[in-house]
Design an enzyme around this catalytic site. Structure first.
Site, mmCIF file in Angstrom:
data_model
loop_
_atom_site.group_PDB
_atom_site.id
_atom_site.type_symbol
_atom_site.label_atom_id
_atom_site.label_comp_id
_atom_site.label_asym_id
_atom_site.label_seq_id
_atom_site.Cartn_x
_atom_site.Cartn_y
_atom_site.Cartn_z
ATOM 1 N N LYS A 155 -14.373 8.354 -3.817
ATOM 2 C CA LYS A 155 -15.961 8.786 -2.833
ATOM 3 C C LYS A 155 -16.345 9.983 -3.372
ATOM 4 O O LYS A 155 -17.484 10.355 -3.588
ATOM 5 C CB LYS A 155 -15.639 8.490 -1.431
ATOM 6 C CG LYS A 155 -15.143 7.461 -1.046
ATOM 7 C CD LYS A 155 -14.356 7.329 0.485
ATOM 8 C CE LYS A 155 -13.554 6.119 0.786
ATOM 9 N NZ LYS A 155 -12.973 6.069 1.869
ATOM 10 N N HIS A 173 0.902 -1.391 -0.101
ATOM 11 C CA HIS A 173 0.118 0.079 -0.033
ATOM 12 C C HIS A 173 0.757 1.333 0.082
ATOM 13 O O HIS A 173 0.237 2.360 0.471
ATOM 14 C CB HIS A 173 -0.940 0.068 1.340
ATOM 15 C CG HIS A 173 -2.051 -0.935 1.285
ATOM 16 N ND1 HIS A 173 -3.402 -0.702 0.746
ATOM 17 C CD2 HIS A 173 -1.989 -2.000 1.526
ATOM 18 C CE1 HIS A 173 -3.897 -1.872 1.027
ATOM 19 N NE2 HIS A 173 -3.331 -2.864 1.409
ATOM 20 N N THR A 215 -8.492 6.679 -1.892
ATOM 21 C CA THR A 215 -9.706 6.179 -2.260
ATOM 22 C C THR A 215 -10.578 7.200 -2.013
ATOM 23 O O THR A 215 -11.982 7.031 -2.268
ATOM 24 C CB THR A 215 -10.018 4.975 -1.174
ATOM 25 O OG1 THR A 215 -9.677 5.699 -0.074
ATOM 26 C CG2 THR A 215 -9.280 3.710 -1.679
ATOM 27 N N LYS A 217 -8.274 14.122 4.279
ATOM 28 C CA LYS A 217 -7.662 12.640 4.182
ATOM 29 C C LYS A 217 -6.668 12.970 5.315
ATOM 30 O O LYS A 217 -6.473 14.342 6.223
ATOM 31 C CB LYS A 217 -6.579 12.713 2.849
ATOM 32 C CG LYS A 217 -6.119 13.869 2.504
ATOM 33 C CD LYS A 217 -5.478 13.718 1.068
ATOM 34 C CE LYS A 217 -6.408 14.023 0.075
ATOM 35 N NZ LYS A 217 -6.054 12.834 -0.964
ATOM 36 N N ARG A 218 -5.916 12.033 5.735
ATOM 37 C CA ARG A 218 -4.660 12.322 6.789
ATOM 38 C C ARG A 218 -3.797 13.301 6.174
ATOM 39 O O ARG A 218 -3.679 13.523 5.186
ATOM 40 C CB ARG A 218 -4.113 11.035 6.797
ATOM 41 C CG ARG A 218 -4.709 9.781 7.633
ATOM 42 C CD ARG A 218 -5.169 10.360 8.992
ATOM 43 N NE ARG A 218 -3.857 10.302 9.767
ATOM 44 C CZ ARG A 218 -3.750 9.533 10.683
ATOM 45 N NH1 ARG A 218 -4.364 8.422 11.239
ATOM 46 N NH2 ARG A 218 -2.484 9.473 11.444
ATOM 47 N N LYS A 255 0.828 14.469 0.792
ATOM 48 C CA LYS A 255 -0.480 14.634 0.139
ATOM 49 C C LYS A 255 -0.738 16.242 0.078
ATOM 50 O O LYS A 255 -1.753 16.768 -0.641
ATOM 51 C CB LYS A 255 -1.530 14.274 1.321
ATOM 52 C CG LYS A 255 -1.691 12.639 1.544
ATOM 53 C CD LYS A 255 -2.418 12.386 2.577
ATOM 54 C CE LYS A 255 -2.550 10.855 3.052
ATOM 55 N NZ LYS A 255 -3.059 10.213 1.842
#
Ligand code: 26W
Length: 821
Positions: free
Chosen positions: A666, A363, A662, A554-555, A560
């Site tokens: 969504k 992952h 992911t 998100k985290r 990111k």
């Protein structure tokens, strides 16, 4: 067959109402007039659980004795989210229960709100495991999820003075109606000690492990029902307890406190989820957690298998075990130990069984996130497993040497032991060697795995590698989260897409229908009003539902790049300050996500978001054109307000860093357009929805690598871009921190002098494309068209598709339909 018709299995409206009243009375012990909100929630939960148990019994009954294969999904995390609503949808009794609540005179939303979600995961990886359980059951595939019953899940996040504050998650405080404790299903798990050779009665050389201490694992079972099917699978989570054996008592005669210490020590193992989304190197308790749940789960599988009379050398025909990242990779050595030491198998057949049984999903590409354990720590806790790993390694490296004679550099790279400075057990290598299948979670990610992180392994055994692009369940993330859109879609194309989301394509022609577009906008506006209300309740900030909702949840992680988003917000603000009549389409920027408690930079980014928000939201010059919100405590429960309300989804990681993502799926399912880099699953999302319906910017993964190789100098980009200079200067000057120039200095310095994630390199193209987003949003008809096409083309990203691929290519398992009679 067990008969359970009538009574609590009765799913008619009358039956449900009667069962509910019975639970208020006999389970909660309350008169309706004094029942608390929690009593009512519990009574509803038990009413629904009765239905699940009915199907569970049928599932077990009809599987027993059949020659079938079971998927066993091993994961240190399962981020399930609330059960009640989801089960109502899967059972098809949502409206009935709404009706009962109304009759009894209370608001079902308040009841739903009472449920504490099991936050037994950090983010993407744990939520993926939960989506996969939903799809396995919905596709009627026999499966067991195995994991850890953490007493405290991921922490609750509060924001105080703009900073994240962590609070312990006490999800079990009021009891958990969804689980069944199984005090009779236990396993013994040992740690430490030493090993000793001996000869067995056939004169064979054997090894025995004399451990230092042993704990007990107790099973807690949660039923997982599929969507509109009778398959009810099992999630079995293990809790650690002290063993109260005869020896234990004897050892502690007269030493009461010593005995209590032992109990506390044992129960520590499953106390708390590690709140990091990167490995915690060298943390003994984390390694103990991993071994604890893996050993319990493998013992449990062997027990189930032997119960059915199976011969051990055929184990892999009946169990397919998937390793969700390397957290359960110790399972490879543990299965070998169980087969060889405990069951008396020879090495070669045991190894054959092991390799055929395991599959490994990777992952992450971040090298710092690949788990490795110091040999000293590892050997101290698992002396026997250390020997087994050395033996696996010896045989494996022999093979490498046969294939590549004289290539000792390769041998060193591939070894299960990292000796390039300190000695470490490489968990990814153990997982690769012990599995017959290795997969990444998006096309790009799987390619990069083969070319980079696992290159040598791919060269040696290319046939093991495949891609399985992630997916999410449309039940929770569309049907449950967005009932308005679900109704609108059902009105046009029926509801078969909920099982077969490829059929969402039937919506495509509706994108050209102005009346449908109008309806589509109306639903989105309702969802935005709903989120605006929740934001007001939780933060006190007023946001305008007519503005564009631009969301990044998100985290918190530097790769990111939430701070790239912030840099752009400051650029817009700067434009307004320089030109008060600057023509900007009103936007609300919404952020959400947790930072690992020890990740200073991530926490500083949260503080920056809130500081910029404080300044921008108050500035009269802005005049409603910009709002910045940090939504506190993002979890599965809160996420349901967020995805359906987004106009724009931010997926802006540095290319080559996000394995899949992911959240991107969504959002898009719910009709948000994406602004994103060519990273993870974004690449495939853009392919599906069409490049013209996706806002692309930034370097490619290849460009990122070559730029890094040739020496990336952020200062060059800084000097070439005056707007970027002004943005950074505003942060550095203390404009957002009451003149405090120190507060954000670590962040500014990291960008100016290192910029590991290349924000500066991508800033220009990001800001340009954001300009195109602004223009596009003004053409509401066209925007709506793109939004509809996004939803219509998201079928590929259903977790049902992903699970079908795992079943066919890796697990070789087939559905087993369950009848209710
Ligand atoms: C505490 C140790 C630890 C280490 C790594 C916990 C969790 C991890 C995971 C590997 C982090 C994670 O959640 N990875 C994400 O997995 C998702 C599902 O495949 C992907 O969509 C994300 O891109 C990836 O970051």
């Amino acid at each position: 067959p067990v008969s359970c018709t009538g009574g609590r299995a009765d799913m008619s409206l009358d039956g449900l109402r009667r069962t509910f009243r019975e639970h208020v009375f006999y389970t909660q012990g309350r008169f309706p007039s004094v029942a608390t909100r929690n009593d009512l929630y519990m009574a509803f939960a038990y009413t629904v659980r009765d239905q699940l148990l009915h199907r569970w019994i049928k599932t077990v009954e009809q599987m027993a004795g059949k020659d079938l294969k079971i998927v066993s999904y091993l994961s240190a995390e399962f981020l399930l989210g609330p059960h009640l609503e989801n089960n109502l949808i899967n059972l098809g009794i949502y409206d009935d229960v709404l009706g009962i609540a109304k009759e009894e005179g209370f608001d079902i939303q308040v009841i739903f709100d009472q449920e504490e979600e099991p936050g037994l995961g950090n983010g993407g990886l744990g939520r993926l495991a939960a989506c996969y359980l939903d799809s396995l059951a919905s596709l009627e595939v026999p499966a067991i999820g195995y994991g850890i019953r953490y007493e405290f899940g991921i922490f609750d996040q509060e924001i105080r003075d703009g900073w994240q504050v962590e609070r312990t998650d006490q999800w079990l405080r009021l009891g958990n109606p969804w689980e069944l404790a199984r005090p009779e299903i236990t396993c013994r798990v040992s740690f430490g000690g030493r090993t000793e050779p001996y000869q067995d009665d056939r004169g064979r050389y054997r090894v025995r492990w004399i451990p230092h201490r042993t704990v007990k694992g107790v099973a807690y079972d949660t039923p997982i029902l599929g969507y509109r099917v009778n398959t009810c699978n099992l999630l079995r989570l293990w809790k650690a307890e002290a063993i109260e054996s005869f020896e234990f008592e004897a050892f502690n005669v007269g030493d009461y406190y010593g005995a209590v210490d032992e109990k506390i020590y044992s129960e520590n193992i499953t106390k708390v989820l590690y709140p990091n989304d990167e490995p915690v190197q060298g943390k003994q308790l984390r390694l103990e957690q991993q071994y604890f749940f893996v050993s319990c789960s493998l013992q449990d599988m062997l027990r189930i298998y032997k119960l059915g009379g199976g011969k051990l050398d055929r184990f892999s025909r009946h169990f397919a075990i998937q390793l969700n990242d390397t957290h359960p990779a110790l399972g490879v050595a543990e299965l070998m130990r169980l087969l060889v030491d405990e069951e008396g198998m020879d090495w070669e057949p045991a190894w054959d069984v092991t390799c055929k049984t395991f599959g490994y999903t990777n992952h992450t590409l971040l090298p710092e996130a690949l788990e490795k354990w110091p040999v000293e720590l590892f050997a101290g806790l698992f002396p026997r497993h250390m020997e087994i790993i050395y033996e696996i390694n010896r045989r494996f490296l022999d093979e490498v040497r046969r294939r590549w004679p004289g290539d000792e550099a390769r041998v060193a790279r591939m070894s299960l032991i990292d000796e390039s400075g300190g000695r470490f057990v490489r968990m990814a290598h153990l997982a690769c060697v012990g599995s017959h299948a290795i997969n990444g979670v998006a096309e790009l990610h799987s390619r990069l795995l083969k070319e980079d992180v696992l290159r040598d392994f791919h060269e040696m055994t290319p046939e093991k590698f495949s891609n399985k692009t992630n997916g999410v369940t449309p039940r929770r993330f569309l049907v449950l989260a967005n009932p308005g859109l679900t109704r609108l879609i059902e009105g046009k194309i029926g509801d078969t897409w909920i099982r077969r989301p490829e059929e969402l394509r039937k919506l495509e022609p509706c994108a050209d229908d102005p009346a449908f577009r109008e309806e589509w906008r109306r639903v989105k506006l309702e969802n935005k009003k709903n989120l605006a209300r929740v934001i007001r309740e939780r933060t006190g900030i007023e946001v305008d539902p007519a503005s564009m909702f631009d969301i990044q949840v998100k985290r918190l992680h530097e790769y990111k790049r939430q701070h790239l988003n912030v840099l752009h917000i400051i650029a817009l603000y700067d434009r307004i300050k320089r030109n008060p009549s600057y023509d900007l389409c009103p936007r609300t920027f919404i952020f959400g996500g947790k930072a690992a408690p020890g990740y200073f930079m991530a926490k500083l980014i949260i503080k920056l978001i809130n500081s910029v928000g404080d300044t921008v939201n108050r500035d009269p010059d802005v005049n409603g054109r910009l709002k910045v919100v940090f939504f506190p405590d993002l979890n599965v429960k809160n996420a349901k307000f967020i995805y359906p309300a987004a106009d724009l989804s931010e997926q802006i990681s540095t290319a080559g860093k996000e394995a899949s993502g992911t959240g991107n799926m969504k959002f898009s399912m719910n009709g948000a357009l994406t602004i994103g880099t060519l990273d993870g699953a974004n690449v495939e999302i853009r392919e599906e929805v069409g490049a013209e319906n996706f806002f692309l910017f930034g370097l490619t993964a290849e460009e990122v690598y070559s730029l890094k190789r040739d020496g990336y100098r952020p200062m060059e980009y800084f000097q070439a871009n005056p707007e970027l200079q002004r943005v950074v200067e505003r942060i550095a000057s203390g404009y957002f921190s009451n003149g405090d120039r120190e507060l954000f200095k670590p962040l500014v310095d990291a960008l100016m002098f290192h910029d590991t994630f290349m924000l500066f390199a991508d800033f220009g193209s990001y800001a340009d494309v954001q300009g195109r987003v602004d223009e596009a949003y003004r053409d509401r008809e066209h925007w709506t068209r793109m939004s509809i096409l996004n939803s219509a083309r998201m079928g590929k990203f259903s977790s049902d598709r992903a699970i079908r691929e795992y079943c066919e290519d890796i697990w070789k398992v087939k559905p087993v339909p369950i009848l209710l009679e």
